[in-house]
Design a protein around this motif. Structure first.
Motif, PDB file in Angstrom:
ATOM      1  N   GLN A   1     100.835  14.595 -15.574  1.00 16.74           N
ATOM      2  CA  GLN A   1      99.771  13.678 -15.174  1.00 16.74           C
ATOM      3  C   GLN A   1      99.175  14.077 -13.832  1.00 16.74           C
ATOM      4  OE1 GLN A   1     101.626   9.839 -15.259  1.00 16.74           O
ATOM      5  NE2 GLN A   1     100.791   9.352 -17.284  1.00 16.74           N
ATOM      6  N   TYR A   2     100.009  14.458 -12.895  1.00 17.34           N
ATOM      7  CA  TYR A   2      99.513  14.866 -11.585  1.00 17.34           C
ATOM      8  C   TYR A   2      98.633  16.107 -11.700  1.00 17.34           C
ATOM      9  CZ  TYR A   2      99.347  16.623  -6.833  1.00 17.34           C
ATOM     10  OH  TYR A   2      98.904  17.103  -5.629  1.00 17.34           O
ATOM     11  N   CYS A   3      99.085  17.083 -12.494  1.00 22.39           N
ATOM     12  CA  CYS A   3      98.333  18.330 -12.618  1.00 22.39           C
ATOM     13  C   CYS A   3      97.000  18.131 -13.335  1.00 22.39           C
ATOM     14  CB  CYS A   3      99.164  19.385 -13.347  1.00 22.39           C
ATOM     15  SG  CYS A   3     100.554  19.970 -12.365  1.00 22.39           S
ATOM     16  N   THR A   4      96.956  17.224 -14.309  1.00 21.52           N
ATOM     17  CA  THR A   4      95.703  17.010 -15.029  1.00 21.52           C
ATOM     18  C   THR A   4      94.740  16.113 -14.255  1.00 21.52           C
ATOM     19  OG1 THR A   4      96.723  15.200 -16.268  1.00 21.52           O
ATOM     20  CG2 THR A   4      96.690  17.371 -17.318  1.00 21.52           C
ATOM     21  N   ASN A   5      95.249  15.269 -13.373  1.00 20.86           N
ATOM     22  CA  ASN A   5      94.386  14.348 -12.631  1.00 20.86           C
ATOM     23  C   ASN A   5      93.984  14.855 -11.258  1.00 20.86           C
ATOM     24  OD1 ASN A   5      94.504  12.536 -14.739  1.00 20.86           O
ATOM     25  ND2 ASN A   5      96.264  11.465 -13.892  1.00 20.86           N
ATOM     26  N   THR A   6      94.694  15.830 -10.721  1.00 24.21           N
ATOM     27  CA  THR A   6      94.415  16.333  -9.382  1.00 24.21           C
ATOM     28  C   THR A   6      93.643  17.638  -9.481  1.00 24.21           C
ATOM     29  OG1 THR A   6      96.466  15.341  -8.614  1.00 24.21           O
ATOM     30  CG2 THR A   6      95.450  16.973  -7.185  1.00 24.21           C
ATOM     31  N   LYS A   7      92.509  17.664  -8.822  1.00 23.83           N
ATOM     32  CA  LYS A   7      91.652  18.844  -8.861  1.00 23.83           C
ATOM     33  C   LYS A   7      92.247  19.938  -7.975  1.00 23.83           C
ATOM     34  CE  LYS A   7      86.749  19.459  -9.174  1.00 23.83           C
ATOM     35  NZ  LYS A   7      85.446  18.915  -8.863  1.00 23.83           N
ATOM     36  N   ASP A   8      92.429  21.111  -8.557  1.00 20.46           N
ATOM     37  CA  ASP A   8      92.964  22.248  -7.818  1.00 20.46           C
ATOM     38  C   ASP A   8      91.867  23.288  -7.680  1.00 20.46           C
ATOM     39  OD1 ASP A   8      94.427  24.181  -6.603  1.00 20.46           O
ATOM     40  OD2 ASP A   8      95.890  24.428  -8.200  1.00 20.46           O
ATOM     41  N   PHE A   9      91.428  23.530  -6.452  1.00 23.03           N
ATOM     42  CA  PHE A   9      90.332  24.454  -6.217  1.00 23.03           C
ATOM     43  C   PHE A   9      90.735  25.906  -6.414  1.00 23.03           C
ATOM     44  CE2 PHE A   9      89.404  20.706  -3.560  1.00 23.03           C
ATOM     45  CZ  PHE A   9      88.224  20.319  -4.174  1.00 23.03           C
ATOM     46  N   MET A  10      92.032  26.165  -6.475  1.00 22.59           N
ATOM     47  CA  MET A  10      92.500  27.538  -6.661  1.00 22.59           C
ATOM     48  C   MET A  10      92.488  27.953  -8.135  1.00 22.59           C
ATOM     49  SD  MET A  10      93.014  28.631  -3.655  1.00 22.59           S
ATOM     50  CE  MET A  10      94.029  30.070  -3.755  1.00 22.59           C
ATOM     51  N   VAL A  11      92.188  27.011  -9.046  1.00 25.05           N
ATOM     52  CA  VAL A  11      92.142  27.313 -10.477  1.00 25.05           C
ATOM     53  C   VAL A  11      90.753  26.965 -10.996  1.00 25.05           C
ATOM     54  CG1 VAL A  11      93.321  26.984 -12.687  1.00 25.05           C
ATOM     55  CG2 VAL A  11      94.583  26.656 -10.578  1.00 25.05           C
ATOM     56  N   PRO A  12      89.748  27.799 -10.717  1.00 22.32           N
ATOM     57  CA  PRO A  12      88.389  27.468 -11.150  1.00 22.32           C
ATOM     58  C   PRO A  12      88.230  27.554 -12.663  1.00 22.32           C
ATOM     59  CG  PRO A  12      88.433  29.621 -10.099  1.00 22.32           C
ATOM     60  CD  PRO A  12      89.795  29.021  -9.932  1.00 22.32           C
ATOM     61  N   SER A  13      89.086  28.300 -13.344  1.00 20.26           N
ATOM     62  CA  SER A  13      88.963  28.385 -14.798  1.00 20.26           C
ATOM     63  C   SER A  13      89.245  27.033 -15.448  1.00 20.26           C
ATOM     64  CB  SER A  13      89.922  29.440 -15.354  1.00 20.26           C
ATOM     65  OG  SER A  13      91.258  29.098 -15.048  1.00 20.26           O
ATOM     66  N   MET A  14      90.030  26.205 -14.816  1.00 19.46           N
ATOM     67  CA  MET A  14      90.363  24.882 -15.351  1.00 19.46           C
ATOM     68  C   MET A  14      89.306  23.848 -14.974  1.00 19.46           C
ATOM     69  SD  MET A  14      92.947  23.072 -16.723  1.00 19.46           S
ATOM     70  CE  MET A  14      93.516  21.393 -16.775  1.00 19.46           C
ATOM     71  N   TRP A  15      88.800  23.911 -13.738  1.00 22.76           N
ATOM     72  CA  TRP A  15      87.930  22.872 -13.222  1.00 22.76           C
ATOM     73  C   TRP A  15      86.476  23.308 -13.085  1.00 22.76           C
ATOM     74  CZ3 TRP A  15      90.066  18.261 -13.210  1.00 22.76           C
ATOM     75  CH2 TRP A  15      91.445  18.173 -13.129  1.00 22.76           C
ATOM     76  N   GLY A  16      86.187  24.565 -13.339  1.00 24.82           N
ATOM     77  CA  GLY A  16      84.819  25.047 -13.170  1.00 24.82           C
ATOM     78  C   GLY A  16      84.565  25.431 -11.720  1.00 24.82           C
ATOM     79  N   SER A  17      83.360  25.906 -11.470  1.00 23.98           N
ATOM     80  CA  SER A  17      83.046  26.332 -10.106  1.00 23.98           C
ATOM     81  C   SER A  17      82.958  25.115  -9.196  1.00 23.98           C
ATOM     82  CB  SER A  17      81.741  27.119 -10.083  1.00 23.98           C
ATOM     83  OG  SER A  17      80.686  26.288 -10.518  1.00 23.98           O
TER      84      SER A  17
END
Length: 91
Positions: free
Chosen positions: A55-71
């Protein structure tokens, strides 16, 4: 006339044995108290911890993983190089 042999007091050996026994008892008591503290520590099941982590990983935006969250906009990205204001730096 002094005697050729003196009788030694055997209390020294008993004192050493007693102090060793006291030391061992103290160490065992310390170990026992640490184990009691460990036993009283709150625990959760692995499945609950895994779900919490997911839940934490899916709800917290990680800027180091742009493939998951987009640019990410440079203003929002804390890892982007900061723009300095002005054209020069005076030291």
């Amino acid at each position: 006339m002094p005697t050729a042999y003196e009788i030694r007091a055997g209390g020294d050996v008993k004192n050493k044995k007693q102090s060793m026994a006291d030391l061992k008892l103290r160490r065992l008591n310390e170990l026992n108290s640490r184990l009691r503290e460990d036993l009283e520590r709150p625990r959760i099941k692995v499945s609950e911890a895994s779900m919490s982590l997911i839940q934490y990983c899916t709800n917290t935006k990680d800027f180091m993983v742009p493939s998951m969250w987009g640019s990410v906009d440079k203003r929002e990205d804390p890892y982007a190089p900061q723009q300095s204001k002005g054209c020069c730096t005076i030291m």
